[in-house]
Design a protein around this motif. Structure first.
Motif, PDB file in Angstrom:
ATOM      1  N   ASP A  39      -8.198   9.832  -4.478  1.00 26.41           N
ATOM      2  CA  ASP A  39      -7.174   9.437  -2.692  1.00 26.41           C
ATOM      3  C   ASP A  39      -6.185   8.329  -3.457  1.00 26.41           C
ATOM      4  O   ASP A  39      -5.832   7.658  -2.507  1.00 26.41           O
ATOM      5  CB  ASP A  39      -7.852   9.277  -1.488  1.00 26.41           C
ATOM      6  CG  ASP A  39      -9.061   8.305  -1.296  1.00 26.41           C
ATOM      7  OD1 ASP A  39      -9.354   7.768  -2.787  1.00 26.41           O
ATOM      8  OD2 ASP A  39      -9.249   7.855  -0.701  1.00 26.41           O
ATOM      9  N   ASP A  40      -6.912   7.487  -4.709  1.00 32.28           N
ATOM     10  CA  ASP A  40      -5.942   6.574  -5.016  1.00 32.28           C
ATOM     11  C   ASP A  40      -6.547   5.693  -4.969  1.00 32.28           C
ATOM     12  O   ASP A  40      -6.017   3.900  -4.582  1.00 32.28           O
ATOM     13  CB  ASP A  40      -4.927   6.513  -5.307  1.00 32.28           C
ATOM     14  CG  ASP A  40      -3.454   5.404  -6.198  1.00 32.28           C
ATOM     15  OD1 ASP A  40      -4.529   4.645  -7.488  1.00 32.28           O
ATOM     16  OD2 ASP A  40      -3.087   5.152  -6.320  1.00 32.28           O
ATOM     17  N   SER A  41      -8.180   5.109  -4.215  1.00 30.63           N
ATOM     18  CA  SER A  41      -8.290   3.771  -3.311  1.00 30.63           C
ATOM     19  C   SER A  41      -9.478   3.595  -3.861  1.00 30.63           C
ATOM     20  O   SER A  41      -9.679   2.075  -2.951  1.00 30.63           O
ATOM     21  CB  SER A  41      -9.235   4.664  -1.784  1.00 30.63           C
ATOM     22  OG  SER A  41     -10.321   5.619  -1.955  1.00 30.63           O
ATOM     23  N   THR A  42      -9.864   4.266  -4.898  1.00 26.89           N
ATOM     24  CA  THR A  42     -11.028   2.905  -5.830  1.00 26.89           C
ATOM     25  C   THR A  42     -10.118   2.611  -7.687  1.00 26.89           C
ATOM     26  O   THR A  42     -10.934   3.512  -8.724  1.00 26.89           O
ATOM     27  CB  THR A  42     -12.493   3.601  -5.626  1.00 26.89           C
ATOM     28  OG1 THR A  42     -12.017   5.190  -6.522  1.00 26.89           O
ATOM     29  CG2 THR A  42     -13.340   3.634  -4.640  1.00 26.89           C
ATOM     30  N   GLY A  98      -0.874  18.814   0.474  1.00 26.86           N
ATOM     31  CA  GLY A  98      -2.377  17.901   0.832  1.00 26.86           C
ATOM     32  C   GLY A  98      -2.164  17.211   1.529  1.00 26.86           C
ATOM     33  O   GLY A  98      -1.219  16.681   1.980  1.00 26.86           O
ATOM     34  N   ILE A  99      -3.301  16.533   2.418  1.00 28.74           N
ATOM     35  CA  ILE A  99      -2.758  15.577   3.362  1.00 28.74           C
ATOM     36  C   ILE A  99      -2.131  14.200   2.270  1.00 28.74           C
ATOM     37  O   ILE A  99      -2.717  13.521   1.549  1.00 28.74           O
ATOM     38  CB  ILE A  99      -4.612  14.753   4.795  1.00 28.74           C
ATOM     39  CG1 ILE A  99      -5.406  14.201   3.011  1.00 28.74           C
ATOM     40  CG2 ILE A  99      -4.980  16.905   4.706  1.00 28.74           C
ATOM     41  CD1 ILE A  99      -6.705  14.075   3.678  1.00 28.74           C
ATOM     42  N   ALA A 100      -1.830  13.611   3.887  1.00 32.69           N
ATOM     43  CA  ALA A 100      -1.203  11.953   2.673  1.00 32.69           C
ATOM     44  C   ALA A 100      -2.076  11.075   2.750  1.00 32.69           C
ATOM     45  O   ALA A 100      -3.568  10.783   3.646  1.00 32.69           O
ATOM     46  CB  ALA A 100      -0.502  11.569   3.642  1.00 32.69           C
ATOM     47  N   ASN A 101      -2.798  10.863   1.389  1.00 35.82           N
ATOM     48  CA  ASN A 101      -3.798   9.818   0.873  1.00 35.82           C
ATOM     49  C   ASN A 101      -3.522   8.691   0.428  1.00 35.82           C
ATOM     50  O   ASN A 101      -2.198   7.912  -0.075  1.00 35.82           O
ATOM     51  CB  ASN A 101      -4.346  10.543  -0.210  1.00 35.82           C
ATOM     52  CG  ASN A 101      -5.248  11.481  -1.002  1.00 35.82           C
ATOM     53  OD1 ASN A 101      -6.169  11.882   0.563  1.00 35.82           O
ATOM     54  ND2 ASN A 101      -5.355  12.525  -1.210  1.00 35.82           N
ATOM     55  N   ARG A 102      -4.405   7.399   0.903  1.00 38.99           N
ATOM     56  CA  ARG A 102      -4.245   6.204   0.615  1.00 38.99           C
ATOM     57  C   ARG A 102      -4.589   5.749  -0.518  1.00 38.99           C
ATOM     58  O   ARG A 102      -5.245   6.127  -1.462  1.00 38.99           O
ATOM     59  CB  ARG A 102      -4.754   5.011   2.361  1.00 38.99           C
ATOM     60  CG  ARG A 102      -5.752   4.594   1.830  1.00 38.99           C
ATOM     61  CD  ARG A 102      -7.186   6.136   1.873  1.00 38.99           C
ATOM     62  NE  ARG A 102      -8.121   5.430   1.944  1.00 38.99           N
ATOM     63  CZ  ARG A 102      -9.188   6.781   2.037  1.00 38.99           C
ATOM     64  NH1 ARG A 102      -9.379   7.702   1.708  1.00 38.99           N
ATOM     65  NH2 ARG A 102     -10.704   5.663   1.889  1.00 38.99           N
ATOM     66  N   ILE A 123       0.835  -0.920   0.277  1.00 35.34           N
ATOM     67  CA  ILE A 123      -0.238  -0.225  -0.042  1.00 35.34           C
ATOM     68  C   ILE A 123       0.761   1.311  -0.184  1.00 35.34           C
ATOM     69  O   ILE A 123       2.325   1.206   0.256  1.00 35.34           O
ATOM     70  CB  ILE A 123      -1.358  -0.131   0.757  1.00 35.34           C
ATOM     71  CG1 ILE A 123      -0.086   0.151   2.663  1.00 35.34           C
ATOM     72  CG2 ILE A 123      -1.694  -1.252   1.322  1.00 35.34           C
ATOM     73  CD1 ILE A 123      -0.899   0.269   4.043  1.00 35.34           C
ATOM     74  N   ARG A 124       0.538   2.216  -0.119  1.00 35.87           N
ATOM     75  CA  ARG A 124       0.957   3.744  -0.281  1.00 35.87           C
ATOM     76  C   ARG A 124       0.194   4.894  -0.190  1.00 35.87           C
ATOM     77  O   ARG A 124      -0.990   5.052  -0.079  1.00 35.87           O
ATOM     78  CB  ARG A 124       1.049   4.587  -2.045  1.00 35.87           C
ATOM     79  CG  ARG A 124       2.457   5.117  -1.717  1.00 35.87           C
ATOM     80  CD  ARG A 124       2.245   5.144  -3.741  1.00 35.87           C
ATOM     81  NE  ARG A 124       1.273   6.040  -4.359  1.00 35.87           N
ATOM     82  CZ  ARG A 124       0.945   6.293  -5.541  1.00 35.87           C
ATOM     83  NH1 ARG A 124       1.934   5.286  -6.407  1.00 35.87           N
ATOM     84  NH2 ARG A 124       0.277   6.499  -5.802  1.00 35.87           N
ATOM     85  N   PHE A 125       1.121   5.275   0.665  1.00 37.72           N
ATOM     86  CA  PHE A 125       0.292   6.601   1.302  1.00 37.72           C
ATOM     87  C   PHE A 125       1.730   7.671   0.800  1.00 37.72           C
ATOM     88  O   PHE A 125       2.729   7.751   0.479  1.00 37.72           O
ATOM     89  CB  PHE A 125       1.380   6.889   2.408  1.00 37.72           C
ATOM     90  CG  PHE A 125       0.222   6.096   3.820  1.00 37.72           C
ATOM     91  CD1 PHE A 125      -1.280   6.408   3.965  1.00 37.72           C
ATOM     92  CD2 PHE A 125       0.639   4.796   3.842  1.00 37.72           C
ATOM     93  CE1 PHE A 125      -2.215   5.448   4.752  1.00 37.72           C
ATOM     94  CE2 PHE A 125       0.057   3.640   4.642  1.00 37.72           C
ATOM     95  CZ  PHE A 125      -1.648   4.252   4.811  1.00 37.72           C
ATOM     96  N   GLN A 126       0.568   8.688   0.149  1.00 37.35           N
ATOM     97  CA  GLN A 126       1.109   9.953  -1.161  1.00 37.35           C
ATOM     98  C   GLN A 126       0.688  11.390  -0.468  1.00 37.35           C
ATOM     99  O   GLN A 126      -0.631  11.564  -0.013  1.00 37.35           O
ATOM    100  CB  GLN A 126       1.292   9.867  -2.121  1.00 37.35           C
ATOM    101  CG  GLN A 126       2.014  10.762  -2.943  1.00 37.35           C
ATOM    102  CD  GLN A 126       2.543  10.101  -4.638  1.00 37.35           C
ATOM    103  OE1 GLN A 126       3.398   9.227  -4.598  1.00 37.35           O
ATOM    104  NE2 GLN A 126       1.770  10.701  -5.092  1.00 37.35           N
ATOM    105  N   THR A 127       0.957  12.697  -0.408  1.00 36.81           N
ATOM    106  CA  THR A 127       0.965  14.151  -0.849  1.00 36.81           C
ATOM    107  C   THR A 127       1.409  14.531  -1.324  1.00 36.81           C
ATOM    108  O   THR A 127       2.551  14.322  -1.652  1.00 36.81           O
ATOM    109  CB  THR A 127       0.981  14.649   0.773  1.00 36.81           C
ATOM    110  OG1 THR A 127       0.647  15.709   0.988  1.00 36.81           O
ATOM    111  CG2 THR A 127       2.439  14.430   1.241  1.00 36.81           C
ATOM    112  N   ASP A 128       0.748  15.473  -2.566  1.00 35.07           N
ATOM    113  CA  ASP A 128       0.837  16.681  -3.179  1.00 35.07           C
ATOM    114  C   ASP A 128       0.636  17.636  -2.195  1.00 35.07           C
ATOM    115  O   ASP A 128      -0.266  17.361  -2.584  1.00 35.07           O
ATOM    116  CB  ASP A 128       0.404  15.242  -4.623  1.00 35.07           C
ATOM    117  CG  ASP A 128       1.426  14.585  -5.193  1.00 35.07           C
ATOM    118  OD1 ASP A 128       2.437  14.718  -5.501  1.00 35.07           O
ATOM    119  OD2 ASP A 128       0.610  13.565  -5.189  1.00 35.07           O
ATOM    120  N   GLU A 129       0.707  18.705  -3.699  1.00 35.10           N
ATOM    121  CA  GLU A 129       0.251  19.986  -3.291  1.00 35.10           C
ATOM    122  C   GLU A 129      -0.331  19.880  -4.650  1.00 35.10           C
ATOM    123  O   GLU A 129      -0.005  19.484  -4.911  1.00 35.10           O
ATOM    124  CB  GLU A 129       1.462  21.096  -4.015  1.00 35.10           C
ATOM    125  CG  GLU A 129       1.874  21.414  -5.656  1.00 35.10           C
ATOM    126  CD  GLU A 129       2.282  20.049  -6.375  1.00 35.10           C
ATOM    127  OE1 GLU A 129       2.192  19.263  -7.461  1.00 35.10           O
ATOM    128  OE2 GLU A 129       3.100  19.728  -5.791  1.00 35.10           O
TER     129      GLU A 129
END
Length: 311
Positions: free
Chosen positions: A148-151, A84-88, A71-77
């Protein structure tokens, strides 16, 4: 990439030994990004930032089959430079034995993975915003993702490697419920400093619309010089007549620490402007590098400068 080992266990039995481990790795980048805009209200210069953390769990069965999940957590401008907050991410899984590997879930398809040839080449600048396939007419990898790349639409990919030969196939299902599917089949071969590969694909939108496409790639990496070339073509889409797209990217090591990168991309789509750029990477040691570049992307001047660090 240096991995941080969080936990490891060993299960010892009379039949053999099985080991499992969980690792964390990733990278960060920050700097300045510029993109020309025709809209006065949009700030052309902003802060660029990204932090990515990947968590991977790996274990192996008594028969020698390796299983892994990620799994990955990532935050971008965002578009105006706010962080932005860290999305999973959705999860990706793999099982491998010898030269055979099966990937399932949030995983790359044949083109995106680079199994048979490099589809992107060497990107220009801090963000690699200019690549040799920039603005190509081929469909984007898969069917897109949520914010958030979750779906993400799930992919199944099977890869077989024997010696210098690689064969790979993938199927991606559209998660929106339209029953659309994307198929890819590719093969690649490495001979010395050279490599070559081809990918054939079809996107079936389940509304009597099928898009067939192909991509051919070549690469060379020898000494201080490296180059990648990709040629691609897709069926015409409605009133838009797509001719063949092609791109080239090259690298040259001007010293042990500094590399120049140049990219050109001919989109082959109507009157859309070609894309080109030049940049550099300078190794600062310890997994840290200074990067920057400038160019034209779809008729707009773009450039960036900043630092990337891997951990």
């Amino acid at each position: 990439m240096k991995n941080l080992l969080i936990a490891s266990t060993a299960l010892v039995a009379t039949a053999g030994v099985a080991a499992a481990e969980v690792t964390m790795d990733g990278y960060g980048r920050f700097g300045i990004f510029y993109q020309e805009s025709d809209i006065d209200a949009i700030d052309e210069t902003r802060i660029e930032q990204r932090f990515r953390l990947t968590i991977t769990g790996v274990t192996e069965s008594d028969s020698g089959v390796k299983f892994e999940g990620r799994i990955r957590f990532q935050t971008d401008e965002n578009a105006v430079g706010d962080g932005g907050i860290a999305n999973r991410s959705a999860a990706g899984f793999a099982a491998s034995y010898g030269g055979l590997r099966l990937d399932v879930g949030n995983v790359s398809d044949v083109l995106d993975s680079g199994d048979v040839f490099s589809y992107y080449g060497s990107g220009v600048g801090l963000t690699s915003s200019i690549e040799m396939n920039s603005n190509f007419g081929l469909p984007a990898s898969g069917f897109g993702t949520s914010s958030d790349d979750s779906t993400v639409s799930p992919t199944i990919k099977l890869r077989w490697q024997t010696g210098d030969l690689t064969v790979s196939a993938s199927v991606t299902d559209d998660s929106s419920g339209t029953k659309a599917e994307e198929y890819m089949l590719g093969a690649g071969y490495v001979f010395g400093n050279w490599n070559a590969g081809v990918v054939f694909g079809r996107t079936d939108n389940n509304i009597d619309t099928k898009l067939d496409y192909w991509a051919l790639g070549f690469g060379y990496d020898g000494g201080a010089f490296g180059v990648d070339v990709v040629i691609a073509d897709i069926d015409d889409i409605g009133p838009i007549e797509n001719s063949t797209s092609w791109g080239i990217s090259g690298t040259y090591d001007i010293s042990a620490a500094t590399q120049l990168v140049a990219v050109y991309s001919d989109t082959g789509i109507g009157d859309l402007d070609d894309t080109y750029g030049i940049g550099f990477k300078h190794d600062l040691g310890g997994g840290v590098s200074l990067r920057g570049g400038i160019g034209e992307n779809a008729g707009r001047t773009t450039g960036d400068l900043g630092v990337v660090f891997n951990f």
